[in-house]
Design an enzyme around this catalytic site. Sequence first.
Site, mmCIF file in Angstrom:
data_model
loop_
_atom_site.group_PDB
_atom_site.id
_atom_site.type_symbol
_atom_site.label_atom_id
_atom_site.label_comp_id
_atom_site.label_asym_id
_atom_site.label_seq_id
_atom_site.Cartn_x
_atom_site.Cartn_y
_atom_site.Cartn_z
ATOM 1 N N HIS A 168 0.825 -1.207 0.000
ATOM 2 C CA HIS A 168 0.000 0.000 0.000
ATOM 3 C C HIS A 168 0.862 1.262 0.000
ATOM 4 O O HIS A 168 0.500 2.267 -0.615
ATOM 5 C CB HIS A 168 -0.992 0.038 1.165
ATOM 6 C CG HIS A 168 -1.916 1.205 1.028
ATOM 7 N ND1 HIS A 168 -3.019 1.181 0.201
ATOM 8 C CD2 HIS A 168 -1.844 2.471 1.522
ATOM 9 C CE1 HIS A 168 -3.592 2.372 0.208
ATOM 10 N NE2 HIS A 168 -2.899 3.179 1.001
ATOM 11 N N ASP A 172 0.634 4.366 -2.533
ATOM 12 C CA ASP A 172 0.589 5.777 -2.131
ATOM 13 C C ASP A 172 1.665 6.602 -2.832
ATOM 14 O O ASP A 172 1.399 7.702 -3.318
ATOM 15 C CB ASP A 172 0.790 5.899 -0.611
ATOM 16 C CG ASP A 172 -0.483 5.622 0.171
ATOM 17 O OD1 ASP A 172 -1.570 5.656 -0.416
ATOM 18 O OD2 ASP A 172 -0.366 5.388 1.391
ATOM 19 N N HIS A 195 2.821 10.671 3.130
ATOM 20 C CA HIS A 195 2.372 11.627 2.118
ATOM 21 C C HIS A 195 3.148 12.941 2.164
ATOM 22 O O HIS A 195 3.469 13.514 1.125
ATOM 23 C CB HIS A 195 0.880 11.895 2.281
ATOM 24 C CG HIS A 195 0.045 10.704 1.922
ATOM 25 N ND1 HIS A 195 0.108 10.108 0.684
ATOM 26 C CD2 HIS A 195 -0.845 9.985 2.638
ATOM 27 C CE1 HIS A 195 -0.722 9.085 0.653
ATOM 28 N NE2 HIS A 195 -1.310 8.978 1.827
#
Length: 239
Positions: A168, A172, A195
């Site tokens: 994952h 991202d 992020h």
Amino acid sequence: MRDAVQVDTVEHLLAALVSLGIDNVIVELNSPEVPIMDGSAAPFIYLIQEAGVKPLASARRYLKVLRPISMSRGDKRIALYPSDHFKVTYSIAFDHPLLRHQSRTIRLTEDAFIEDIAPARTFTFLKEVEMLRQQGLALGGSLENAIVIGDTGVLNNGLRFDDEFVRHKILDVIGDMALIGHPIIGHLVAHRGGHALHTAFAAQVLEERDAWTLVEMPIEPRTADGLVSLPIKDAIRAN
Ligand SMILES: [Zn+2]
């Protein structure tokens, strides 16, 4: 964010679009947030495949990395290195028995993204969910749209991959790096990113203009035995 408009949670949708080679698309939203769906990019892949993709008779422009670019913040690191393909190496380390350390390298093709990365769901720790709930946040969050990690295991009915967590993170970072605006030819290496680091790095890549060049390449047509590259003229003719 552009001008006064901000849209949140774009990364899974952007990862699906860039990985399926979609350069031109209109996305309509009735909310400032892209729906989380099941926490993965799989529903977006399904919708793109249902809608179909139309090849355009022009070469795509890629950002080809010429020399290393890197950024670090504390023990978090991210870098881009020259490579003939788009590859991602990601490693994560948490103070939790279930995901103490996971690492994976993947060469991103459309098929590899669809099969190995798109289904990997976002994850969160039960402790954090409880903290958010006490503040009245994340009320829409549930086992339907995230893997929830308790002290001894996941609360969901199992995982889609043994290393779904690091997969994952690859999803991202592909979505966050899509903010650059061109698909990348290079090896992206990240350790313990998130992020904030991914998007700050995307901005740094755009600033370091001597570290990359834009190259035009034909879209790789799909054949029964895999992917083949055609010279640009032939690819345009084939379309
Ligand atoms: Zn995510």
